[in-house]
Design a protein around this motif. Structure first.
Motif, PDB file in Angstrom:
ATOM      1  N   GLU A  84       2.734 -16.288 -46.924  1.00 50.47           N
ATOM      2  CA  GLU A  84       2.819 -15.460 -45.715  1.00 50.47           C
ATOM      3  C   GLU A  84       3.902 -16.044 -44.817  1.00 50.47           C
TER       4      GLU A  84
ATOM      5  N   SER B 197       5.699  -4.785 -41.180  1.00 54.98           N
ATOM      6  CA  SER B 197       5.244  -5.769 -42.154  1.00 54.98           C
ATOM      7  C   SER B 197       5.506  -5.237 -43.558  1.00 54.98           C
TER       8      SER B 197
ATOM      9  N   SER C 243       4.424  -6.085 -47.934  1.00 53.94           N
ATOM     10  CA  SER C 243       3.640  -6.822 -48.937  1.00 53.94           C
ATOM     11  C   SER C 243       4.340  -6.667 -50.275  1.00 53.94           C
TER      12      SER C 243
ATOM     13  N   GLU D 290       3.638 -11.916 -48.126  1.00 53.68           N
ATOM     14  CA  GLU D 290       3.371 -11.102 -46.939  1.00 53.68           C
ATOM     15  C   GLU D 290       4.424 -11.438 -45.893  1.00 53.68           C
TER      16      GLU D 290
END
Length: 315
Positions: free
Chosen positions: A105, A140, A142, A246
């Motif tokens: 992350e 964001s 992923s 992430e």
């Protein structure tokens, strides 16, 4: 005319003032002091138990956790992992088949640019992006990347350079045992198929037995195909590493959880324990409600009978 009838007809009647005095002398039914005392003691005990539970479970506060940790499967012996630039490395030479997985992350300034660079890192190392999910509203992304096992250390080092590390998890699972079991099953099935084929080449074999052997041969070939497919999947899992990434900006990342002080933890735990006690008491009340209803009915019948007897006496 019977004697009882004569007595009832000539029964003396008490004056109204006397009846009023008798009714005043009847004891009023108030809650028993013993019952009130028992309920008060039970309430105090419940609150005290909740406070003690809060004091015990509050502890000294949560312990800080490291941002990076390594999780190994039970079949893998824990060993110190060398690090390069703060990143745990998987570069140790080994002849065993192992599955490598990592989650990362990162906080980055430009999510689209970092997403593009992350996919290029995987393709440059001979891997690929298995899945990419980007959200413009939450700023964001992923990603699930696949890279060759030999280059996983390089991939992790390049990916962590994209931004600030928020969390990092590395794991290794030993697949050698699974591979050996599948290989042994494949060899056993191949020997079985060879024996069945040799038996079917016998020209004197009865037709009924030939049909049974043919069915067994078909089942063995199907099982062999399944085992070969499973072993190919096991080998493929050990050849490429799975890296979940992430990416998010400072505002997109979830803020750290607020840690309560000791008093707050005590109150929170005590209130939760009181809620548990209340739930147990409610369950017990529901379970005992049929018995309580029967007891109330019996008490009502007894009270009705007592009042009837009192009316007969007053008459």
């Amino acid at each position: 005319m019977t004697v009882e009838a004569v007595l009832r007809a000539h029964a003396p009647h008490a004056p109204e003032s006397l009846r009023a005095r008798v009714l005043e002398l009847e004891p009023r039914r108030t809650p028993s002091r013993r019952l009130v005392l028992v309920l008060a003691v039970a309430l105090v005990a419940a609150v005290a138990a909740a406070v003690v539970h809060g004091l015990v479970s509050s502890g000294s506060g949560p312990k800080p956790q490291a941002a990076t940790h390594i999780e190994l499967a039970p079949s893998v012996k824990r060993a110190p992992v060398p690090s390069v630039g703060g990143v745990g490395a998987f570069g140790a030479a080994t002849t065993r088949l192992q599955q490598y997985e990592a989650t990362l992350e990162l906080r980055v300034k430009d999510v689209p640019n970092a997403t593009t660079r992350a996919t290029r890192i995987a393709t440059a190392l001979g891997g690929y992006a298995q899945s990419v999910q980007y959200s413009s509203s939450s700023r964001s992304a992923s990603l699930v990347l696949r890279v060759p096992v030999r280059d996983v250390k390089t991939a992790m080092a390049r990916l962590t350079a994209l931004g600030t590390i928020i969390s990092q998890n590395l794991s290794v699972t030993d697949l050698e045992h699974d591979l050996q079991v599948e290989s042994a099953q494949i060899e056993q099935l191949r020997r079985t198929i060879a024996a069945l084929e040799a038996a079917l080449r016998n020209p004197t074999l009865p037709d009924a037995q030939r049909v049974i052997l043919q069915i067994r041969l078909a089942n063995a070939r199907g099982a062999l195909s399944e085992r070969l497919h499973a072993r190919s999947g096991t080998i493929a899992a050990g050849q490429t590493a799975r890296i979940s990434v992430e990416l998010g900006t400072k505002h997109a990342l979830v803020p750290p959880a607020h840690h309560r002080g000791r008093l707050g933890r005590i109150v929170h735990s005590a209130v939760g324990f009181l809620g548990l006690e209340a739930a147990i008491a409610l369950y017990a009340l529901i379970a005992l409600s049929p018995l309580a209803l029967v007891a109330a009915l019996v008490w009502s019948l007894r009270e009705a009978r007592r009042r009837r007897d009192e009316r007969l006496v007053m008459e």
